[in-house]
Write a protein that holds these residues in place. Sequence first.
Motif, mmCIF file in Angstrom:
data_model
loop_
_atom_site.group_PDB
_atom_site.id
_atom_site.type_symbol
_atom_site.label_atom_id
_atom_site.label_comp_id
_atom_site.label_asym_id
_atom_site.label_seq_id
_atom_site.Cartn_x
_atom_site.Cartn_y
_atom_site.Cartn_z
ATOM 1 N N ARG A 5 -13.905 -10.675 -3.494
ATOM 2 C CA ARG A 5 -13.730 -9.232 -3.288
ATOM 3 C C ARG A 5 -15.028 -8.608 -2.797
ATOM 4 O O ARG A 5 -16.106 -8.859 -3.327
ATOM 5 C CB ARG A 5 -13.302 -8.555 -4.597
ATOM 6 C CG ARG A 5 -11.873 -8.870 -5.002
ATOM 7 C CD ARG A 5 -11.557 -8.154 -6.295
ATOM 8 N NE ARG A 5 -10.207 -8.430 -6.745
ATOM 9 C CZ ARG A 5 -9.718 -8.007 -7.905
ATOM 10 N NH1 ARG A 5 -10.470 -7.308 -8.723
ATOM 11 N NH2 ARG A 5 -8.477 -8.306 -8.244
ATOM 12 N N TYR A 115 -12.241 1.989 -7.195
ATOM 13 C CA TYR A 115 -12.394 0.563 -6.897
ATOM 14 C C TYR A 115 -11.265 -0.248 -7.540
ATOM 15 O O TYR A 115 -10.676 -1.145 -6.907
ATOM 16 C CB TYR A 115 -13.740 0.071 -7.401
ATOM 17 C CG TYR A 115 -13.912 -1.428 -7.306
ATOM 18 C CD1 TYR A 115 -14.059 -2.045 -6.067
ATOM 19 C CD2 TYR A 115 -13.916 -2.212 -8.444
ATOM 20 C CE1 TYR A 115 -14.210 -3.417 -5.964
ATOM 21 C CE2 TYR A 115 -14.064 -3.590 -8.359
ATOM 22 C CZ TYR A 115 -14.214 -4.186 -7.124
ATOM 23 O OH TYR A 115 -14.347 -5.547 -7.035
ATOM 24 N N TYR A 116 -10.931 0.107 -8.783
ATOM 25 C CA TYR A 116 -9.846 -0.610 -9.480
ATOM 26 C C TYR A 116 -8.506 -0.375 -8.790
ATOM 27 O O TYR A 116 -7.731 -1.321 -8.581
ATOM 28 C CB TYR A 116 -9.776 -0.154 -10.928
ATOM 29 C CG TYR A 116 -8.587 -0.701 -11.674
ATOM 30 C CD1 TYR A 116 -8.542 -2.042 -12.072
ATOM 31 C CD2 TYR A 116 -7.492 0.112 -11.950
ATOM 32 C CE1 TYR A 116 -7.436 -2.557 -12.742
ATOM 33 C CE2 TYR A 116 -6.380 -0.399 -12.613
ATOM 34 C CZ TYR A 116 -6.353 -1.728 -13.006
ATOM 35 O OH TYR A 116 -5.257 -2.241 -13.653
ATOM 36 N N SER A 119 -8.224 -2.379 -5.717
ATOM 37 C CA SER A 119 -8.104 -3.819 -5.972
ATOM 38 C C SER A 119 -6.668 -4.234 -6.254
ATOM 39 O O SER A 119 -6.325 -5.415 -6.147
ATOM 40 C CB SER A 119 -9.002 -4.217 -7.147
ATOM 41 O OG SER A 119 -8.516 -3.682 -8.376
ATOM 42 N N GLU A 123 -4.922 -6.505 0.798
ATOM 43 C CA GLU A 123 -6.150 -6.274 1.558
ATOM 44 C C GLU A 123 -5.926 -5.371 2.773
ATOM 45 O O GLU A 123 -6.762 -4.536 3.099
ATOM 46 C CB GLU A 123 -6.723 -7.621 2.017
ATOM 47 C CG GLU A 123 -8.163 -7.549 2.486
ATOM 48 C CD GLU A 123 -9.140 -7.225 1.372
ATOM 49 O OE1 GLU A 123 -10.149 -6.574 1.658
ATOM 50 O OE2 GLU A 123 -8.856 -7.602 0.205
ATOM 51 N N LYS A 126 -5.409 -1.375 1.530
ATOM 52 C CA LYS A 126 -6.397 -0.577 0.804
ATOM 53 C C LYS A 126 -7.291 0.188 1.776
ATOM 54 O O LYS A 126 -7.583 -0.270 2.873
ATOM 55 C CB LYS A 126 -7.239 -1.458 -0.116
ATOM 56 C CG LYS A 126 -8.100 -2.482 0.605
ATOM 57 C CD LYS A 126 -8.944 -3.295 -0.372
ATOM 58 C CE LYS A 126 -8.076 -4.125 -1.307
ATOM 59 N NZ LYS A 126 -8.908 -5.007 -2.163
#
Length: 295
Positions: A5, A115-116, A119, A123, A126
């Motif tokens: 990540r 950020y969470y 995640s 991909e 986001k």
Amino acid sequence: MAGKRKLPLDLLFVAGFVLLTDIFVLVPVLSGNFLRTYLGIFLVLFLPGYALTGAIFPAKKDLEGIERAVVSLGLSIAVVPIMGFGLNYTIWGIREIPVLTGLSVFTLFMCTVAYYMRSLLPEDEKFEVSFKASFLNTKTEILEKPESKVDKALAVILIFLILISVGGLAYIIGTPKEGDHFTEFYILGINRTTGDYPTEFVQGENGTVFVGIINHEYRPVDYTMEIRLENKSLPLPKNQRHVRLEHNMSWEEPVTFAPPVEGNNMKLDFLIFNETEKTVPYRDLHLWINVTKEA
């Protein structure tokens, strides 16, 4: 196997900017630098809202670039007064360090939440920032989309007005107009409250109060302090008798004195003089005290 990540570049920028602002405010050597004001403006007007926007809208499809910037600005303008209103009802009050701490903690926490939330997304869904791509996308949205000339003109005017507003606010805060010139002068009891002043003394024994001076004169001032009992001066240490303060600086120390004579309802005066007037007190306070003979 999932790839490693990457830390989002925009959230790293926000966190770094918050920490940089904290350093410029808290480190005495840097706190007088003009950059402190402009860093603070950006922290107040944009960063909390941007972090909160990232937490609420983690996907790139949620908001486009210009929309995300406008929403970030609006949320910041909403968050900061609410935080100030809450601090007003705490023991810290609306002061520089509590406000800075609150905004920093809120912004860093929202960066963590953003950020969470990102995640959890695939991909390709986001939201992430590539500064070059963002510039090109913004240019395309404004100049190259098949919209009417009126829509394009309104978009350009909106961006121009936002920039002018932020620039004007930066100028106003960066070059503030001088307010009233005055000095705060106060005395507190032994527990640093206004309700426990010592009023009963034994002749020759020490009494203590806390004396405070705050300079709002927009210039350095040399203060001279004097304590008088029934118009007779009492001795004071030199470091308490003469106090020099820069603008917006404060001085507060315990001041100890010993009433040399007995009597009832005697007036104990606390006086300060400035450097331009040595005979007439600039500020004065007093207590009424009783002094009895030593048993």
